[in-house]
Design a protein around this motif. Structure first.
Motif, mmCIF file in Angstrom:
data_model
loop_
_atom_site.group_PDB
_atom_site.id
_atom_site.type_symbol
_atom_site.label_atom_id
_atom_site.label_comp_id
_atom_site.label_asym_id
_atom_site.label_seq_id
_atom_site.Cartn_x
_atom_site.Cartn_y
_atom_site.Cartn_z
ATOM 1 N N ARG A 219 0.831 -1.206 0.000
ATOM 2 C CA ARG A 219 0.000 0.000 0.000
ATOM 3 C C ARG A 219 0.862 1.252 0.000
ATOM 4 O O ARG A 219 0.552 2.240 -0.688
ATOM 5 C CB ARG A 219 -0.906 -0.003 1.229
ATOM 6 N N SER A 222 2.395 1.942 -3.424
ATOM 7 C CA SER A 222 1.396 2.256 -4.446
ATOM 8 C C SER A 222 0.790 3.639 -4.252
ATOM 9 O O SER A 222 0.225 4.214 -5.178
ATOM 10 C CB SER A 222 0.284 1.205 -4.432
ATOM 11 N N GLN A 223 0.932 4.213 -3.043
ATOM 12 C CA GLN A 223 0.328 5.508 -2.747
ATOM 13 C C GLN A 223 1.338 6.643 -2.641
ATOM 14 O O GLN A 223 0.958 7.811 -2.585
ATOM 15 C CB GLN A 223 -0.458 5.422 -1.424
ATOM 16 N N THR A 224 2.634 6.327 -2.616
ATOM 17 C CA THR A 224 3.677 7.339 -2.391
ATOM 18 C C THR A 224 4.687 7.299 -3.528
ATOM 19 O O THR A 224 5.120 6.227 -3.929
ATOM 20 C CB THR A 224 4.405 7.076 -1.054
#
Length: 721
Positions: A219, A222-224
């Protein structure tokens, strides 16, 4: 890459909530075909005694499956034994040729009967242990390659965890069945079985915990997109899991000439940057690590356990030493043939990671390296985009300007052009000296156009037009937040001109502080943006210009001597227009044509009277003044003959002439002149100015506002000939 991330994230979430392995396997078979060109997928696991391997799941596009679930074979007689022993993926892109060599392979025969032509097989590993294999097959030859292996390894790691979980659950179910059938057994056996159940349950719980950690890392990446943010958020996730008290990621630039160290501990985040080539020669740490070899590693992780901190001379490891770290593990990372850098994990206790911990770290880094790879690419693309936009914006301001040729026929100009031909092909720094408006920028452009850098950008900046604070930012750039109003990073003119030429006009106007920074660029070919600590190397040719006498400025301590000598490698003197009168008429014709075209007029003649007046006009504003005069004349013209403002030219010439006559003092002897001597000097200058013409509108008598006969008498009396 975002599509791959979405798929991996979906599979990870599905794995977390999945209780039925076969349901997950059906979903995997449908989704994986968007990324892998397969028509069949199968899984086989090693049985408990490690002597046999058994197929447990198969899905195929074929109507008939010959190699069915439940098929078993002795491991030692199977070609799969090579994959399990080496822990490496295998690609067979021509199964028929393979079977001709190994005709005793029953499993190969069965899948050939299904029409399979090629296969890709990966080991399934969890907790550092190989538990089986996964097959991806196709009815097309030569369909698989190494890039498929990179992608499938990210799927194989969490899939192995679920297979292991399913295997453990199946084992528990089998043991429970045996327990029910053997209800009559002794209490000792029941007690022993309960211990085994507890042990297996603990293993499942541990794997669930590890799986949750892997999910959190997936996660995060995939978000940073920023590396610093990834490292900062990664540390609390893994610090407790692996009992570490410090972590650093050492990012190597794509040119392999810069090293960026991102260090984090419980005390917070620190970022240091080093020049690899400089540090390699100075640091025993890099010599000990043989860092360049690690950075080129393409074969997974290599753990190196050493207590480097025992030697206090390793200055780069100051942060680890300050934090009390004693032992380090170094793991180089690479993805898709790109070296990402090296992770260093610091431990407070002198203990190495266990084999199980290393296996889990390998799983974690399999996910992490994809995020780091994306982050590095996004950062590079962002930098390239900003540089491209600024370069395009700068070029758009220059595109309408025509500097294709220099107009003139005078000998001083021809001599200057000869010097330009000599210096242009070199990379030497050039200092152009000349009055304002004489055309110094045009000369600088001519040098650039005749050089090997002519296809690169030509960047100009007027040093006199900006304040000290602004010129520093304009020349060298600034980082976001460097000062009030710096809301974003700005690339300076030197960075923008990399591989090209920069023209520093009015160089004599810069302050001492800016002179020091400019000297560093000239000497070291490197700079730092305002508010930054990253050293940026630039390859720029410098051409400077000034209307001052820099040598006198050096003597007055207004200009640094060392900078002057750096700039004055090849000096060029651009004579003022009044010293090259042969250029006046060609320039006039050039400007008449230019502005006639712009204004839609057809001016083909310049009056004789006007030519004579222009040739005698001093033009202290040089070419710029001449161009302005011609533009105004074209506006005034109503016919094909240029209308010059004669009265203004005569009046201005008269005032300039008067200004050039001194106040009756001979400055060579410092003596007061007599009235006749002053009149004599003045009349000589007037007669030289009018070319000894007495009569007419442009004659000396008219300029002096006296009768021609009176002027002749005075000339005769003072014996002026």
């Amino acid at each position: 890459m975002s599509k791959e991330f979405d798929f991996i994230n979906e599979m990870v979430l599905s794995l977390q909530s999945c209780n039925n392995f076969l349901d997950f396997f059906d979903n995997l078979y449908i989704k994986i075909k968007d990324f892998i060109p397969c028509t069949r997928v199968g899984i086989a696991i090693i049985l408990n005694d490690s002597k046999e391997i058994q197929a447990i799941a198969n899905r195929s596009d074929s109507e008939k499956i010959f190699l069915e679930s439940g098929y078993k074979v002795e491991l030692k007689n199977s070609s799969l034994n090579e994959i399990i022993q080496s822990n490496k993926a295998r690609i067979i892109n021509d199964l028929e040729s393979y079977y001709e060599k190994k005709s005793n392979s029953e499993s190969t025969k069965l899948i050939l009967m299904e029409g399979i032509k090629s296969s890709l097989t990966l080991p399934l590993k969890t907790g550092g242990e190989t538990i089986g294999v996964i097959f991806f097959s196709s009815n097309i030859k030569n369909i698989f390659n190494e890039s498929h292996i990179d992608f499938l390894q990210t799927v194989a790691t969490p899939l192995a965890a679920l297979v292991e979980k399913s295997r453990l659950i199946m084992r528990l179910k089998e043991q429970n069945r045996l327990l029910e059938e053997s209800f009559q057994i002794k209490n000792e056996f029941v007690t022993q079985l309960q211990k085994e159940v507890t042990k297996q349950t603990k293993i499942i719980q541990e794997r669930n915990s590890e799986f949750q950690t892997l999910l959190n890392v997936a996660r995060l990446v995939s978000q940073t997109t920023k590396i610093e943010e990834i490292i900062e958020k990664l540390y609390p996730i893994i610090s407790k899991t692996f009992d570490i008290n410090s972590l650093s990621f050492n990012l190597l630039s794509r040119q392999k000439d810069k090293l960026k160290m991102i260090y984090i501990s419980d005390s917070g985040l620190n970022i240091e940057r080093f020049d690899i080539f400089e540090t390699i020669h100075k640091s025993k740490w890099f010599t000990s690590l043989n860092y360049s070899n690690y950075s080129n590693s393409q074969n997974g992780l290599n753990f190196v356990d050493s207590d480097f901190l025992s030697d206090s001379s390793y200055e780069e490891l100051y942060f680890f030493r300050k934090n009390g770290s004693h032992y380090q593990t170094i793991t180089p990372l690479s993805y898709q043939n790109l070296s990402l850098g090296v992770f260093i994990l610091g431990k407070q206790k002198k203990s190495v990671f266990s084999q199980k911990e290393r296996g889990f770290l390998a799983e974690l880094f399999d996910i992490l390296k994809i995020g780091l790879y994306n982050s590095i690419n996004i950062t590079q693309l962002s930098h390239d985009k900003q540089r491209f936009e600024e370069k395009s914006s700068y070029l758009s301001l220059e595109i309408d300007k025509d500097f294709s040729e220099i107009v003139g026929e005078s000998k001083p100009l021809k001599n200057l052009l000869d010097e330009i031909k000599k210096v242009a092909p070199t990379n030497a720094t050039v200092l152009i000296q000349g009055e304002t408006g004489a055309g110094k920028e045009l000369i600088a452009r001519a040098i650039h156009q005749k050089s090997s850098r002519s296809k690169e950008i030509f960047v100009k900046i007027n040093c006199a037009a900006l304040s000290e604070s602004l010129i520093t930012s304009e020349l060298f750039g600034h980082e976001k937040g460097a000062f009030t109003g710096a809301i974003d990073r700005k690339i300076g003119k030197f960075e923008l001109a990399d591989k090209g030429t920069i023209f520093l006009d009015e160089i004599g106007e810069i302050s001492h502080d800016v002179q020091i920074k400019l000297l560093r660029v000239l000497q070291e070919r490197e700079l730092e943006r305002v508010g930054g600590n990253k050293t940026i190397r630039v390859d720029v040719r410098v051409i400077a210009a000034t209307n001052k006498d820099l040598k006198k400025e050096v003597e007055k301590n207004s200009f640094r001597a060392d900078l002057y000598y750096r700039l004055n490698v090849f000096p060029l003197y651009l004579p003022p227009l009044r010293e090259r009168k042969d250029d006046i008429i060609p320039l006039c014709k050039h400007f008449v044509k230019k502005y006639s075209t712009i204004m839609g007029k057809n001016i083909t003649e310049i009056p004789e009277k006007g030519i004579e007046l222009l040739l005698n006009y001093p033009f202290y504003g040089n070419i710029r003044e001449l161009e302005n005069l011609i533009e105004r004349s074209v506006i005034l013209s109503d016919s094909n003959s240029l209308t010059l403002p004669f009265k203004e030219l005569i009046s201005t010439s008269k005032n300039i002439l008067k200004d050039n006559i001194d106040d009756g003092i001979d400055f060579e002897t410092n003596n007061i002149l007599s009235l006749d001597e002053v009149i004599e000097k003045y009349l000589k200058k007037v007669m030289e100015y009018t070319k000894w013409k007495i009569y007419g509108e442009d004659g000396a008598a008219k300029l002096l506002n006296i009768p021609p006969t009176t002027l002749q008498s005075k000339l005769k009396k003072l014996k002026i000939k």
